[in-house]
Design a protein around this motif. Sequence first.
Motif, PDB file in Angstrom:
ATOM      1  N   LEU A   1       3.046  -3.850  -1.952  1.00  0.00           N
ATOM      2  CA  LEU A   1       2.007  -3.804  -3.420  1.00  0.00           C
ATOM      3  C   LEU A   1       2.643  -4.151  -4.574  1.00  0.00           C
ATOM      4  CD1 LEU A   1      -0.050  -0.646  -2.391  1.00  0.00           C
ATOM      5  CD2 LEU A   1      -0.872  -2.871  -2.093  1.00  0.00           C
ATOM      6  N   GLY A   2       4.250  -3.661  -4.543  1.00  0.00           N
ATOM      7  CA  GLY A   2       4.594  -3.993  -5.924  1.00  0.00           C
ATOM      8  C   GLY A   2       4.978  -5.696  -5.850  1.00  0.00           C
ATOM      9  N   TRP A   3       5.284  -6.119  -4.638  1.00  0.00           N
ATOM     10  CA  TRP A   3       5.707  -7.679  -4.679  1.00  0.00           C
ATOM     11  C   TRP A   3       4.439  -8.390  -4.950  1.00  0.00           C
ATOM     12  CZ3 TRP A   3       8.874 -11.270  -5.296  1.00  0.00           C
ATOM     13  CH2 TRP A   3       8.512 -12.473  -4.852  1.00  0.00           C
ATOM     14  N   SER A   4       3.380  -7.896  -4.514  1.00  0.00           N
ATOM     15  CA  SER A   4       1.956  -8.461  -4.896  1.00  0.00           C
ATOM     16  C   SER A   4       1.726  -8.524  -6.256  1.00  0.00           C
ATOM     17  CB  SER A   4       1.026  -7.752  -3.872  1.00  0.00           C
ATOM     18  OG  SER A   4       1.035  -7.791  -2.677  1.00  0.00           O
ATOM     19  N   VAL A   5       2.155  -7.688  -6.887  1.00  0.00           N
ATOM     20  CA  VAL A   5       1.743  -7.519  -8.461  1.00  0.00           C
ATOM     21  C   VAL A   5       2.831  -8.498  -9.095  1.00  0.00           C
ATOM     22  CG1 VAL A   5       1.733  -6.191 -10.529  1.00  0.00           C
ATOM     23  CG2 VAL A   5       1.073  -5.220  -8.480  1.00  0.00           C
ATOM     24  N   ILE A   6       3.968  -8.514  -8.708  1.00  0.00           N
ATOM     25  CA  ILE A   6       5.030  -9.463  -9.311  1.00  0.00           C
ATOM     26  C   ILE A   6       4.405 -10.734  -9.076  1.00  0.00           C
ATOM     27  CG2 ILE A   6       7.158 -10.318  -9.077  1.00  0.00           C
ATOM     28  CD1 ILE A   6       8.222  -7.393  -8.418  1.00  0.00           C
ATOM     29  N   PHE A   7       3.979 -11.128  -7.696  1.00  0.00           N
ATOM     30  CA  PHE A   7       3.683 -12.737  -7.291  1.00  0.00           C
ATOM     31  C   PHE A   7       2.429 -12.941  -8.074  1.00  0.00           C
ATOM     32  CE2 PHE A   7       1.148 -15.626  -4.911  1.00  0.00           C
ATOM     33  CZ  PHE A   7       2.155 -16.490  -4.561  1.00  0.00           C
TER      34      PHE A   7
ATOM     35  N   PRO B   1      -2.781 -11.708  -3.338  1.00  0.00           N
ATOM     36  CA  PRO B   1      -2.546 -10.207  -3.878  1.00  0.00           C
ATOM     37  C   PRO B   1      -3.520  -9.541  -4.437  1.00  0.00           C
ATOM     38  CG  PRO B   1      -0.936 -11.953  -4.336  1.00  0.00           C
ATOM     39  CD  PRO B   1      -2.150 -12.751  -3.842  1.00  0.00           C
ATOM     40  N   MET B   2      -4.501 -10.004  -5.231  1.00  0.00           N
ATOM     41  CA  MET B   2      -5.630  -9.384  -6.150  1.00  0.00           C
ATOM     42  C   MET B   2      -6.285  -8.691  -4.789  1.00  0.00           C
ATOM     43  SD  MET B   2      -9.234 -10.229  -6.635  1.00  0.00           S
ATOM     44  CE  MET B   2      -9.248 -11.640  -6.437  1.00  0.00           C
ATOM     45  N   ALA B   3      -6.933  -9.419  -3.770  1.00  0.00           N
ATOM     46  CA  ALA B   3      -7.724  -9.015  -2.900  1.00  0.00           C
ATOM     47  C   ALA B   3      -7.260  -7.888  -2.055  1.00  0.00           C
ATOM     48  CB  ALA B   3      -8.059 -10.198  -1.868  1.00  0.00           C
ATOM     49  N   LEU B   4      -5.937  -7.861  -1.981  1.00  0.00           N
ATOM     50  CA  LEU B   4      -5.071  -6.935  -1.175  1.00  0.00           C
ATOM     51  C   LEU B   4      -5.216  -5.619  -1.917  1.00  0.00           C
ATOM     52  CD1 LEU B   4      -3.273  -5.831   1.134  1.00  0.00           C
ATOM     53  CD2 LEU B   4      -1.355  -6.613  -0.195  1.00  0.00           C
ATOM     54  N   TRP B   5      -5.168  -5.659  -3.369  1.00  0.00           N
ATOM     55  CA  TRP B   5      -5.110  -4.297  -4.079  1.00  0.00           C
ATOM     56  C   TRP B   5      -6.585  -3.865  -4.098  1.00  0.00           C
ATOM     57  CZ3 TRP B   5      -2.062  -1.112  -6.960  1.00  0.00           C
ATOM     58  CH2 TRP B   5      -0.960  -1.176  -6.983  1.00  0.00           C
ATOM     59  N   MET B   6      -7.613  -4.780  -4.222  1.00  0.00           N
ATOM     60  CA  MET B   6      -8.917  -4.234  -4.013  1.00  0.00           C
ATOM     61  C   MET B   6      -9.465  -3.697  -2.790  1.00  0.00           C
ATOM     62  SD  MET B   6     -10.980  -7.134  -6.394  1.00  0.00           S
ATOM     63  CE  MET B   6     -12.597  -6.078  -6.395  1.00  0.00           C
TER      64      MET B   6
END
Length: 278
Positions: A111-117, A155-160
């Motif tokens: 999740l952290g890497w998704s935010v950075i990307f 990344p946005m979809a993964l968080w949601m």
Amino acid sequence: MSDLTRTRRSALGQHALLLLFTLIVLFPFAWIILSAFKTQIDLLMGRVFFTPNLLGFENVIFDKTSDFVTNFTNSMVIGLASTVLVLIVSTLAAFSLYRLQWPSWVLHSLLGWSVIFHMVPPITLAGAWFTMFRSVGLDNTYSGIILAHTTLHLPMALWMMGVFIRDVPRELVDAALIDGAKVPQTLWYVVLPIIRPGLAATGILTFIFSWNEFPVALVLSQRQTATVPLGIGRYAQENTIAFTEMAAASTLSILPAFVLLLIAQRFIVSGLTSGAVK
């Protein structure tokens, strides 16, 4: 002054403030839509009162030099395909992260890497993608742009989807597994019916982001695969700008997202506010 009077005045003030903000938000859209029905002279002279005409729309849709219909079709294909891929991958990934036995450091690292990307400007990735896609024959193809859009919006979809799946009661998942259901069956028959509002909200946002994406499509596509934002941008040339055609194309480009929002409004509001669990 009675409490009832103060309450009514407070409510009236709140509604007036909301109406003001609504007008501020809608004014640019109204200006563009009205400009689409003006002639170039009316638009450049700033005439408030004018005779509406459809010349701008005719030039955008029917002119032999216009590629807007092709651009519209390209955006629809790329937007729908990338949205489907994003929903499939993000749902499977979120279910695996939150409902299967992964160490906590794996969840937080991903999740952290998704935010950075997600914070990286897309244009910084477009050059590398262009070189990579050209080496494997995917430059100027639907497949290359779809993969790029999927990567951008995952990344946005993964968080949601992680939020929605995390709110699914663990007892339901555990009960299905104890009763002998396999993981795919549990996901399909237990989890997906509950998170339908989340899927709708995530899908609509993903499609809109893909529909409006400009810099990556500018690098990866050519005339055959150009999307709507590129088609609108081509009305601004070095020596002249076709304001009326640009406004007409912009008005037409609003329609798909507007229709989707009308159809899925109930699911979007439910998904974004209640976390998919009623």
